[in-house]
Design an enzyme around this catalytic site. Sequence first.
Site, PDB file in Angstrom:
ATOM      1  N   GLU A 250       0.892  -1.159   0.000  1.00 25.52           N
ATOM      2  CA  GLU A 250       0.000   0.000   0.000  1.00 25.52           C
ATOM      3  C   GLU A 250       0.924   1.201   0.000  1.00 25.52           C
ATOM      4  OE1 GLU A 250      -1.868   3.071   0.338  1.00 25.52           O
ATOM      5  OE2 GLU A 250      -1.636   2.678   2.475  1.00 25.52           O
ATOM      6  N   CYS A 284      -2.116   8.778   3.204  1.00 30.65           N
ATOM      7  CA  CYS A 284      -1.980   8.342   1.808  1.00 30.65           C
ATOM      8  C   CYS A 284      -3.236   8.667   1.022  1.00 30.65           C
ATOM      9  CB  CYS A 284      -1.656   6.855   1.739  1.00 30.65           C
ATOM     10  SG  CYS A 284      -2.865   5.793   2.547  1.00 30.65           S
TER      11      CYS A 284
END
Length: 482
Positions: A250, A284
């Site tokens: 990720e 993020c």
Amino acid sequence: MSIAVTPNLIAGSFVAEAGGEPIEVRDPSDDSVVGRVPAMTAADVDAVITAAVDGAKTWRAAGPLARGRILHDAAALIRAASADLITLIVSEWGKTTAEATGEVGKTAEFFEYYGGMGRAAQGELIPDARPETFTMIRREPLGVVLLITPWNDPLLTPARKMAPALIAGNAVVIKPATETPLITLRLADILHRAGLPAGALGTVTGRGSQIGDVLTGDPRFAAVSFTGSTTVGLDLQRRLAGSGVRVQTEMGGKNAAVILADADLDLALPVLMAGAFGQAGQRCTATSRLLVERSVADDVTRRVADAVAALRVGPGTAEGVDLGPVVSRAQQSDIRARVEAGISEGAELIARADVGADLIDGGAFVEPVLLTVDGDNSLWREEVFGPVLGMRIVDSLDEAIDAVNDSPYGLSSAVFTRSLAAAFRFVDAVDTGQVSVNQPTSGWDIHHPFGGFKESGSPFKEQGEEALQFYTRVKTAAVRTH
């Protein structure tokens, strides 16, 4: 006064000794030392992995019901210790108290959610054409898994990875970020007190430059789950390709929100601000690109500029603060340098929050900014990971979709509109793993499958039932009754 070294969990015991000089952990709001952790060497790491190999056998044999009970007990202990955990996150990371409170609550929910899966089906029965034969699909743990977690959600991200890995029956070795290891070690202590057997969980602290290759190159790991920068994640994918080790990454994002002409601006603007500037932009999934349809561009620009200018920046413990510091002096310098570079490339500064020189000089504080940029500007194309929002004007939904997709990243996107047709056109056409309508690019719940496309992620999603796909393997068994 010397600050004690917070120990690692190794083979069911807490060990403060390691081969390297202990690492200091500092409060980014004032640069004070809040803790110290061991700097492990290759030999120290080997002891953790060796214990995990044995722990994996014990933990698998415990069975899903026992595993689920331990995860539920861990959730209760997290809630009981919430005040101390919140304080530690604020001092170690710099988050506001409100943000840290949310992180602790979500962490408990991860263990509750996956603890409940101890009672879920572990496979299924499928037809077999052969006489007197039935065939079943079984889901089994992989063995020992390595989790590498970042500093921006130092309690929640370990929980997001640990909980599904543990309920599936794997032993876990976790390497937290060097900037924020203390809260992960506290979580390990909680799981140990909840009843995890020796070796089912081990922690590794140290400098990635010294032990990173030792960890990721160890053949005893069946899988590696990584959250962090795209550069490191892609390198990890390349190095483990062909090794048989399962990899989940990720990585970065350059997330865009689109405000169409028919949007409810009273709804959109507060949601946009939360997505762009929550956690000082250090998510993020943070909104870093804003696309606005031309007919409402002047109104949106004025509203967003006023909101940015009104943001209150200060220590996470202060009353009424919207943004705390960024995680470190290095991050502060990097964000400010990127903004200066973007302006030199032609970006126009529209609004900036007032942050006193005393804060910037005394801690890792950064001014939140709104800028107009073009599609070639580095602020539009590169992940900044700070409170920086770039804006462009578009003339149609299709132009907005093209701009959203014109990025190597594909993590999250959002559109604000009253039109169902436009909403579903956007959902269908954007190349992002997460997509929202009249909601922020951030804020995904524990049971929502989570992960990006392109250079933002890998095929394996996190969260929800999807997370178990990464941490288990499928075995098909045919049984003839006689």
